[in-house]
Every structure is written in C-alpha cells, then in structure tokens.
Design a protein around this motif. Structure first.
Motif, PDB file in Angstrom:
ATOM      1  N   PHE A 169      -0.590 -20.778  31.230  1.00  0.00           N
ATOM      2  CA  PHE A 169      -2.128 -20.640  31.238  1.00  0.00           C
ATOM      3  C   PHE A 169      -2.933 -20.276  32.621  1.00  0.00           C
ATOM      4  O   PHE A 169      -3.255 -21.026  33.294  1.00  0.00           O
ATOM      5  N   SER A 191      -7.477 -20.826  31.987  1.00  0.00           N
ATOM      6  CA  SER A 191      -7.147 -21.082  30.324  1.00  0.00           C
ATOM      7  C   SER A 191      -6.736 -22.425  30.241  1.00  0.00           C
ATOM      8  O   SER A 191      -7.179 -22.840  28.789  1.00  0.00           O
ATOM      9  N   LYS A 197      -9.634 -24.431  29.522  1.00  0.00           N
ATOM     10  CA  LYS A 197     -10.387 -24.155  28.174  1.00  0.00           C
ATOM     11  C   LYS A 197      -9.631 -24.708  26.869  1.00  0.00           C
ATOM     12  O   LYS A 197     -10.362 -25.130  26.052  1.00  0.00           O
ATOM     13  N   HIS A 216      -2.217 -22.934  20.874  1.00  0.00           N
ATOM     14  CA  HIS A 216      -2.539 -22.270  22.145  1.00  0.00           C
ATOM     15  C   HIS A 216      -1.566 -21.890  22.851  1.00  0.00           C
ATOM     16  O   HIS A 216      -1.701 -20.873  23.522  1.00  0.00           O
ATOM     17  N   ALA A 268      -1.015 -18.170  24.027  1.00  0.00           N
ATOM     18  CA  ALA A 268      -0.830 -17.779  25.582  1.00  0.00           C
ATOM     19  C   ALA A 268       0.261 -17.045  25.974  1.00  0.00           C
ATOM     20  O   ALA A 268       0.392 -16.330  26.996  1.00  0.00           O
TER      21      ALA A 268
END
Length: 251
Positions: free
Chosen positions: A45, A49, A52, A107, A111
């Motif tokens: 990330f 990121s 988030k 996620h 990513a």
C-alpha cells in the motif's frame, strides 16, 4: 506491515550503519529464510493507500450502525490491520470480523497491481534460492495476495508452497509465532539455521518466540527507531548489503 513513511528526511539512529559490517555473522549460517511480505518484499500500500483502506473499514462499521465499536484513536488509524484486530477483540470470530477480513483481502488483491518492489529484494530472493536456501513467507497479509504478487514478479517458485499468511483466527496474527511455526514444521527447518526478515516489532517478537534469528528492515527513520527500541540488534535501511554479503559468500 508498517504504516507508510517518507525516507527522504530519514535520520538513522546513531551506529545503525555499523550493523551492515556484522551481517556475515547473521547471514552465513542461514539455510532457511522467512520473509515478511509487506515491507521486506514490497510496499503493498504505497503512499496513503493503507490509510484509505482503514478509512473504508471505519465507513463500513458506520454503515452498519457500529461506529462506537472503535475508540476515537482507532477510528483515526492509518493501519487497516489495527482496525481489524480492534474489531476482532470486541467481536471475536463474528460475521462482522469475517466481513471486514474479506474486504481487507480484496483490497490487498487489488493493491498487488500497484505494489512497489522493495529495492534489491528480487535478486536477493533469487540468489538465496540459487545457493540452496529454502524460503517461506510468514505474514499477516492474505496468502492469496502474496501468491498473486510473487507470481507477477516471477518469484512464486522460489517460495511455493511455503506461503503462510492470515487465517480466519485473527488471534494468530503476529506477534503470535503461529505462521512461523507452520513454516518451520513444513520445511523441516532448524530454528537455529533460520533467519526472519521483518520490518515491525511484531515480526521481531514472533521470531523471538519461534527461536529464529532476525534481521530488521527499516525503510524509514520511524521504522528504524521502532525496531531498535524493541531490541532488534541488526537493522538495515536497505537489503543491498545483504545481497552483497550473500554474493560474496558464494564466490
């Protein structure tokens, strides 16, 4: 995994650079290597990121009418793993935790496309494999995300099938040594001939409890201070000296 930080203004703790001169004592006896994933292998990330993702988890709880499940400090977290574990402490093994874990896994899988390889780690992995060391990933990340990333870099065969990540029982995340013990058992590894490379105090604690050696990788000054404060003796700001030592040993 550690929260993202900026290296440009990093000031390393006094004496940290001297650690690279003693790497041969740490590296030369190693026959098994356990890599943490997010940090030593890549930045899963990058930038903001991770924050988030944490914000998405907080919004999910608010949408379910459960904003009070987190403290104010936890609602402001930049680390999604801290949020997930906070919910698990209050609703262990619940459908809510399962849903948040699934969202986090998605996620992570997304990513992978934008993940940034840690400098020097790809040739380090290949070199360690070439000289006969056996490698495993021991991480709090989803094993499916780890496998997808390694495949994208042509590195999966250096580790497979030894990828040990997050399970449904979040109590077994590091600093619990569960994933390290799984790796050691599966590879038939002698802990005394095993080294873990991690970037967080939780990695160090898991390695200590599993009885394996530990090398701290600190991409920024904040990570370096956290590792040294936790008692890590060997900390490097780059994996390049590890690669150089390994290549020198192979000559």
């Amino acid at each position: 995994m550690t929260a993202d930080s900026t290296q440009s203004d990093a000031i390393w703790p006094e004496g940290l650079g001297d650690e690279t001169e003693r790497l041969h004592d740490l590296i030369d006896p190693v026959r098994f290597v356990l890599f943490d994933f997010d940090g030593p292998i890549c930045r899963l990330f990058p930038g903001r990121s991770a924050q988030k993702v944490a914000e998405d988890q907080v919004r999910c709880l608010a949408g379910l009418g459960l904003p009070g499940l987190l403290s104010e400090e936890e609602r402001c977290q930049v680390d999604p793993y801290v949020v997930l574990r906070a919910v698990d402490r209050r609703r262990p093994r619940s459908d809510l935790v399962e849903e948040l874990e699934k969202r986090l896994t998605q996620h992570e899988l997304t990513a992978v496309v934008s993940a940034l390889p840690t400098p020097h780690v790809d040739p380090l992995i290949r070199t360690w494999t070439a000289v006969g060391a056996r490698l495993a990933v021991t991480t709090n990340n989803s094993p499916s995300a780890v496998s997808r990333y390694l495949a994208s870099r042509g590195l999966l065969e250096c580790f497979a099938p030894h990828i040990y990540g997050r399970t449904q029982d979040l109590r077994l995340l590091k600093p619990d040594p569960h994933c390290l013990h799984r790796a050691l058992r599966a590879m038939g590894a002698d802990p005394r001939a095993t080294l873990m490379i991690g970037d967080a105090p939780t990695d160090f604690e898991a390695a200590r409890r599993a009885g394996v050696g530990f090398l701290g990788y600190a991409r920024g000054a904040r990570e370096a201070r956290l590792l040294t404060a936790a008692g890590v003796r060997h900390v490097v700001p780059s994996l390049e000296p590890v690669l150089k030592r390994l290549r020198a040993k192979g000559r």
